[in-house]
Design an enzyme around this catalytic site. Structure first.
Site, short mmCIF file in Angstrom:
data_model
loop_
_atom_site.label_atom_id
_atom_site.label_comp_id
_atom_site.label_asym_id
_atom_site.label_seq_id
_atom_site.Cartn_x
_atom_site.Cartn_y
_atom_site.Cartn_z
N SER A 255 2.20 2.67 1.70
CA SER A 255 3.42 2.01 1.32
C SER A 255 3.50 1.81 -0.24
O SER A 255 2.28 2.33 -0.75
CB SER A 255 3.22 0.69 1.81
OG SER A 255 2.13 0.00 1.07
N LYS A 256 4.36 1.36 -0.98
CA LYS A 256 4.68 1.24 -2.31
C LYS A 256 3.12 0.70 -2.79
O LYS A 256 2.79 1.41 -4.23
CB LYS A 256 5.83 0.42 -2.50
CG LYS A 256 6.72 0.82 -3.91
CD LYS A 256 7.93 0.36 -4.00
CE LYS A 256 8.92 0.78 -5.10
NZ LYS A 256 10.08 -0.04 -4.89
N ARG A 257 2.86 -0.33 -2.49
CA ARG A 257 1.90 -1.03 -3.10
C ARG A 257 0.56 -0.04 -3.19
O ARG A 257 -0.51 -0.23 -3.85
CB ARG A 257 1.35 -2.24 -2.15
CG ARG A 257 2.07 -3.34 -2.72
CD ARG A 257 1.70 -4.60 -1.59
NE ARG A 257 2.25 -4.44 -0.35
CZ ARG A 257 1.49 -4.45 0.84
NH1 ARG A 257 0.10 -5.02 0.49
NH2 ARG A 257 1.94 -4.53 1.84
N ARG A 258 0.57 1.05 -2.28
CA ARG A 258 -0.73 1.99 -2.23
C ARG A 258 -0.39 3.23 -2.99
O ARG A 258 -0.95 4.16 -2.59
CB ARG A 258 -1.00 2.27 -0.86
CG ARG A 258 -1.59 0.93 -0.13
CD ARG A 258 -2.21 1.11 1.21
NE ARG A 258 -2.68 0.06 2.09
CZ ARG A 258 -1.68 -0.92 2.57
NH1 ARG A 258 -0.58 -0.69 2.75
NH2 ARG A 258 -2.29 -2.13 2.96
N GLY A 259 0.53 3.15 -3.91
CA GLY A 259 0.71 4.37 -4.54
C GLY A 259 2.29 4.97 -4.50
O GLY A 259 2.88 4.39 -3.79
#
Ligand code: GLU
Length: 474
Positions: A255-259
């Site tokens: 997901s976006k939060r993870r890269g």
């Protein structure tokens, strides 16, 4: 067997996600393998969240990846009249019905079901049954249309990825297939209402003659409804293949939060499209032990078998390795244009991009991405900042006279690699030094770093004046 037709159907509510790019790749490769066709459909019925900007980004990312489609983009919002006609057909044939339940009534029903410890479901108030009297139609309520789902039996399909799947119809609610106009709707949306995903997707896949649907795991629970709608329409079922999610390196869904999760971010990050395709292909599919292969090989091999059932893990180090492989193979002129683009983004004007080709040839072997390549080339144009420690370690009093002598020689030498090599050789001989004593100092002063490819080749890439100026700071 009818002609293979596959599709990718992104919703334009953001960039092209890596997971969607992967299913696009599988769909594209499957169609190409069978000499079939690949269709691009834009699922833009979420009017509040769909944007033209996102459509443009998705199209650009598809183009960048080279996933050319044979038809489309087809926009769902331009097909509202068609969905409406199919809804009417389904109502007439008893496969769908209007439901005037208000949100307050639905809430109350759910509340009561919860209180009784039941799984919440539509109570069937407006569902026509033989001999049943329906309530009077209330005034001032806009009805939705629901699928009259078969009351019993199972929905079964042989998933191309997951194998046989079977769900009891008792588990499946009467799905809303058409909603009245959303607030602020105009045109057909205002008069006809807007179909829900599960309905529009079926009408489209039917109308477009789609034979194979590859999509993400998150849709596996939607498929029973879709199959029931296909059946209600008397339409041929496509085959379905649900690809497992892609996990981040923390084991959670990517997901976006993870890269970075958008294709565009990888383009900007200096990855090559052929590397992205190669890497994405291996996330959930394999052909023996092959790790590096071309698009053509993938098309030859991708017959729908060897799709992984378990989630794939996003591995940035492996992607970098794959990209590094394609960097080495890439044409220097092409890399020069890409590197110039990267540098322009940093405000570095390189003038004629084609002139960077020799630098690309020299540095590309040690670069995982075009960004790293640009990091090397930048020193040819922008002042370098050697660290105090490197200066102290390498630019010692022992080598300073040699550096000055070399500078004087280079001032009048021919400016090419053999002449620079000759100047170096003569300087070393005259000063009684060896290359490993002089080269690090030269590298630190001219390149700002201790490690570089062969120093004569590197110096030849610079403008002579730049080298002399950097050696003048002695
Ligand atoms: N619009 C859906 C999505 O982006 C498409 C799913 C499908 O392929 O059926 O997830």
């Amino acid at each position: 067997m009818s002609k293979v037709r596959t599709r990718i159907a992104p919703s334009p509510t953001g960039f092209l996600h890596l997971g969607t790019a992967r299913t696009a790749l599988f769909s594209w490769a499957y169609a190409r393998h069978h000499g079939g066709e690949f269709v691009l459909r834009i699922e833009d019925t979420d009017v509040a969240r769909s944007t033209q900007e996102s459509v443009d980004q998705i199209l650009a990312a598809m183009r960048w990846l080279g996933l050319e489609f044979d038809e489309g983009p087809i926009y769902q919002m331009q097909r509202l009249a068609r969905y409406h006609a199919v809804v009417e057909q389904m109502i007439a044939s008893g496969h769908a019905y209007r439901c005037w339940s208000t949100p307050a009534e639905l809430d109350a029903t759910r509340e009561a079901q919860r209180a009784r410890g039941e799984k919440t479901h539509y109570d069937g108030r407006w569902r026509p049954e033989p001999g049943k009297t329906l309530p009077p139609v209330p005034a001032g309520v806009n009805p939705v249309v629901r699928l009259r789902n078969p009351p019993d039996g199972d929905v079964t399909w042989n998933d191309l990825v997951k194998g046989p799947i079977s769900i009891s119809n008792r588990e499946i609610d009467d799905l809303i297939i058409l909603r009245p106009a959303p607030e602020g709707a105009a045109g057909d949306a205002a008069t006809l209402g807007v179909p829900t995903y599960n309905f529009a997707v079926v009408v489209d896949d039917w109308d477009m003659g789609i034979t194979h649907v590859f999509r993400g795991d998150e849709h596996v629970n939607n498929t029973p409804w879709q199959i029931n709608i296909f059946r209600a329409l008397g339409a041929l079922l496509p085959e379905f293949g649900h690809c497992p999610v892609i996990l981040g390196d923390d084991g959670q869904k990517l997901s976006k939060r993870r890269g970075a999760v958008s294709v565009t971010a990888y383009e900007e990050g200096g990855y090559l499209p052929e590397a992205m395709l190669n890497y994405l292909a291996r996330l959930g599919w394999s052909h023996g032990d092959e790790e590096l292969f071309t698009r053509e090989q993938m098309v030859t091999w991708f017959d729908g078998s060897h799709l992984a059932k378990s989630p794939a893990q996003w591995d940035p180090a492996k992607l970098a390795w794959v990209n590094g492989h394609y960097m080495k193979q890439a044409d220097d002129g092409r890399l020069a244009t890409l590197a110039a683009g990267q540098l322009a983004g940093r405000g570095v004007d390189v003038g004629d991009a084609a002139a960077l080709a020799p630098a690309c040839a020299l540095f590309k072997d040690r670069c995982a991405t075009v960004v790293e390549l640009a990091d090397w080339i930048e020193m040819l144009f922008v002042a370098i900042k050697p660290s105090a420690e490197d200066l102290q370690t390498h630019v010692t009093d022992a080598v300073r006279p040699a550096l000055i002598a070399l500078r004087d020689k280079l001032a009048s030498a021919e400016w090419n690699k053999p002449a620079i090599a000759q100047a170096l050789k003569e300087t070393l001989a005259a000063q009684g030094l060896k290359m490993p004593q002089l080269a690090p100092a030269l590298r630190v002063l001219v390149c700002g770093r201790v490690q570089t490819p062969s120093i004569d080749a590197v110096l030849a890439l610079f403008q002579r004046d730049t080298v002399l100026a950097r050696l003048r700071s002695l």
